[in-house]
Scaffold this motif. Sequence first.
Motif: not given
Lengths: 345, 392
Positions: B303-304, B346-350, B361-370
């Motif tokens: 994550p860093e 990635c855990t950096y939400l901003p 959608p296929n990328i969005l689901k990973h973003v939403v998962g994070q």
Amino acid sequence: MATMVKLQRKINGIKEESFNRNRVAEENRRKEHKAALLIQSWFRGCRVRAYLRHLQRKATTIQKIWRGYLGRMYFRRMVKIQKRWRAYYVRKYVHNYYALKQYLEGLIMTNEIVRRELEEFAVIKSREREKTALESGERKKDYLARKMHYLVSTEQIAGVFNSPYKLFPDEMEFRLRGAKPLSPKASRSRKHGTEGIVETSAPGTPFTLPQIEHLPPIPKKKQQGPFRDPTEVLLQRYKPLEPTLRVATSIMSVEEAREELKRKEWGSRVNDELFHHFSNANKSRRHELMLHTSSKFGHVDYGTKHFREENPEKLKGKKDFKRVFTTVQVFDKFGKMYSSAGKAV
Amino acid sequence: MRIAGLRISGENISGHFNIMNIVIARLEKRKRFYKKAAAFVLRAVAKHSPELAQAVVDCGALDALVISLEEFDPGVKEAAAWALGYIARHNGELSQAVVDAGAIPLLVLCIQEPEVALKRIAASALSDISKHSPELAQTVVDAGAIAHLSQMILNPDAKLKRQVFSALSQISKHSVDLAEMVVEAEIFPAVLTCLKDPDEYVKKNVATLIREITKHTPELSQLIVNAGGVAAVIDYIGDSRGNVRLPGIMMLGYVAAHSENLAMAVIVSKGVPQLAICLSEEPEDHIKAATAWALGQIGRHTPEHARAVAVANVLPRMLSLYMESESSEDLQVKAKKALKSILQKCTYLPGLEPLLHEAPPNILKHVVGQFSKNTGQQMPNVIVLLHVLQGS
């Protein structure tokens, strides 16, 4: 009177008969006694055995519970020690946070130094290049002036470079005035600049980094006495930890490797659509049997029940290949031990 | 000598084998001007295609050229070395034929000569020979070429440096042992000064050499990082434009790919902002693809690292590259892989917020998962999420 005679006759037989009857009764009594004894002893035996069995079970249960408790207690104690050791080992040797931090700080400083030195080097080189360009320009102009010395202006006629409409004559004019005409012999013997050969002794030559000359080593006096070489001693004293492979692999290495594989596969997967097995299953299509696995009597055994011919008679005395071997750890230490014990191998 | 005039139309003569036989016949008895002209003819014929070069070899030209290499006159040697270089350039079999004729020790001798032009051409011939296979590179190394090549690194002539670095990079690209031998010749850190050379092809070849060395193992990359190579390469990327940048970008990607400590070293040397600038500036697709790949390698470890990449505002740009229909296939695939590997960690939400608005959608689901894994930190993002979900 007749009955008395009968009775008197019977009296003689009575003794015998009573004796016989006694005897028979005695024997029967003994038989019955023995039988009763046998039955009772058998029954008592069964009872005792049942009792012993019961005791045995209870004893086993108690011992089981106790040993389990003891083992768990020891296990917890061992886990405490191993926990502390593993934490120490991982933090010191595997993921040493402070060492990494120090290294990165050192790296930043090195980068700064390298960047600065490269900048300086680039500046020096560009200055040198400018200087050489300037000097060669000068030399060219001087040579041109020497070649075109006849264009110098005279008192009567102003030369090309000495325009009457300008305040000052051109710099070429001054060069022409100071130039010595070239002689034809000099022009013929003028050597064209040797392009290829680099002269390191002439001034204004290209910059090369100074070669560090190593001085000859100072001979060391050897210590008297059967001492070991100090480097060997220091090596042994500050010998780094050489953990075995079993210690060095993390306990979760299998799970970690699985995770890693999963992540890699996920990341490198371009097509995200899942493969749906048997998606044609609900489409109505009769399943066609394979020809060579079915006969008119039904399924052939081969392919479903067994796959290979096996001749167990041929394999009667033979054993499987040995696949797992124990390692010979003695050879790992050969030549690495401080004492000469390891060389005894 | 008259044939020398014909060399310009080399291609037309190619069909006439008997001319070449005549050219080469009894070459060793001829004067050096003849040898030079003959070598020029052979070079002119061999440079056009592999079949012509094969024809030249079939006539027995290689022995003649090797004989010319043993001459004293540097001009003859130069012409012969040039012809051999052009023959070996086409493919591995021709290079093997050149090696079998015994040219390599003579070429290594040519490199030690004082004439710069001869050195240049010998270096370029060795580079062409060693680029085809590891065995050929090993043969070149066994003749002791590395020591002489590494001595010429600080020579002021720019074209010579180009060829020297090209030769060293062709040698070191094949295997770890060869790369280690090149590094053992103590070229670092002197090589880093050549990254500031005014000639851009010298810089490009230096960057190629460093890339071929770091490609193999983490230990070699560590060596180069410790010598300050990463900082020098990042400066080099900043100073140059276009295709010249490509080896430098790939080098950063290879270094970061080996381990997370090396990736952290790249981040700490301020590599990520430079790569972000490259990603937005460069017009060519293959350079953008390489930059996306390098950023993916940097950000995929922990994550860093992903945070460092996200902070540089790289993710929206990568997403737009992935979605654009005009990006090439390769660029889209690489951008997607890089995006996926960074998003995994990635855990950096901003940094992830801009992705919520535009992602498919296929990328969005990973973003939403994070987000769902990390919402403990900031509540307002959940509200943003709800808005997005309502909107899409």
